[in-house]
Design a protein around this motif. Structure first.
Motif, mmCIF file in Angstrom:
data_model
loop_
_atom_site.group_PDB
_atom_site.id
_atom_site.type_symbol
_atom_site.label_atom_id
_atom_site.label_comp_id
_atom_site.label_asym_id
_atom_site.label_seq_id
_atom_site.Cartn_x
_atom_site.Cartn_y
_atom_site.Cartn_z
ATOM 1 N N UNK A 92 0.856 -1.268 -0.078
ATOM 2 C CA UNK A 92 -0.014 0.091 0.054
ATOM 3 C C UNK A 92 0.763 1.334 0.048
ATOM 4 N N UNK A 93 0.621 2.052 -0.763
ATOM 5 C CA UNK A 93 1.469 3.234 -1.294
ATOM 6 C C UNK A 93 0.510 4.663 -1.271
ATOM 7 N N UNK A 94 0.988 5.515 -0.785
ATOM 8 C CA UNK A 94 0.510 7.005 -0.775
ATOM 9 C C UNK A 94 0.623 7.169 -2.364
ATOM 10 N N UNK A 95 -0.537 8.213 -2.602
ATOM 11 C CA UNK A 95 -0.482 8.665 -4.106
ATOM 12 C C UNK A 95 -1.326 9.814 -4.048
ATOM 13 N N UNK A 96 -1.087 10.818 -5.148
ATOM 14 C CA UNK A 96 -1.677 11.954 -5.444
ATOM 15 C C UNK A 96 -3.186 11.358 -5.986
ATOM 16 N N UNK A 97 -4.158 11.993 -5.382
ATOM 17 C CA UNK A 97 -5.645 11.594 -5.517
ATOM 18 C C UNK A 97 -6.065 11.465 -7.079
ATOM 19 N N UNK A 98 -5.449 12.410 -7.842
ATOM 20 C CA UNK A 98 -5.891 12.316 -9.370
ATOM 21 C C UNK A 98 -5.386 11.112 -9.922
ATOM 22 N N UNK A 99 -4.194 10.994 -9.591
ATOM 23 C CA UNK A 99 -3.054 9.823 -10.288
ATOM 24 C C UNK A 99 -3.709 8.727 -9.721
#
Length: 120
Positions: A51-58
Motif C-alpha cells: 500500500x502506497x500513498x498517491x496523489x488523488x487524481x493519479x
C-alpha cells in the motif's frame, strides 16, 4: 519483485526505516521516513501487496488503467492505493510508485528534516 527486493527498495531511500507497529497484525511491515509511513506490506503475503500513498487524481487514473492497483486496503482511499505485485505491472512502475509515495511523505515533513534527507 520479491518481498526481499521490495523491502530493500523501500529501505534504500534516505532516512527510511521499517517497523511493525500493529500488534494485531504482526506480519505487517510499515516503511517510514521522518516518522511518517510511506508504504505498508505483509511481506509474507501471497500474493505480495504493498500500500502506497498517491496523489488523488493519479490514484484514480492508476486504478482505472491497471487491475493490480486498487483503493488502499483499510486506508484513506483518496490518498492510498494497494498494489498487487503479481507480475502484471513492470517492476519499474512499482518502483516509481514507491518512490512517489516516499516523495509525497517527505514533501510533508518540516523543512529541516527535508534538508537532512537531501530533498528540499
Amino acid at each position: 519483485m520479491t518481498p526481499e527486493e521490495l523491502r530493500g527498495y523501500c529501505l534504500g531511500f534516505d532516512g527510511a526505516s521499517e517497523d511493525h507497529p500493529f500488534p494485531r497484525s504482526p506480519g505487517l511491515s510499515a516503511f517510514r521516513v521522518g516518522g511518517k509511513i510511506f508504504a505498508f506490506s505483509v511481506l509474507e503475503g501471497v500474493p505480495l501487496r504493498v500500500s502506497l500513498k498517491c496523489e488523488p487524481d493519479l490514484a484514480v487514473q492508476l486504478r482505472a488503467a491497471h487491475r493490480a492497483v486498487n483503493p488502499g486496503y483499510h486506508l484513506d482511499k483518496r490518498h492510498w492505493n494497494t498494489v498487487t505485485v503479481d507480475g502484471s505491472l513492470p517492476r519499474r512502475m512499482i518502483e516509481d510508485m514507491v518512490e512517489d509515495s516516499y516523495d509525497l511523505v517527505v514533501a510533508g515533513l518540516p523543512r529541516t528534516q527535508r534538508l537532512r534527507l537531501d530533498r528540499p
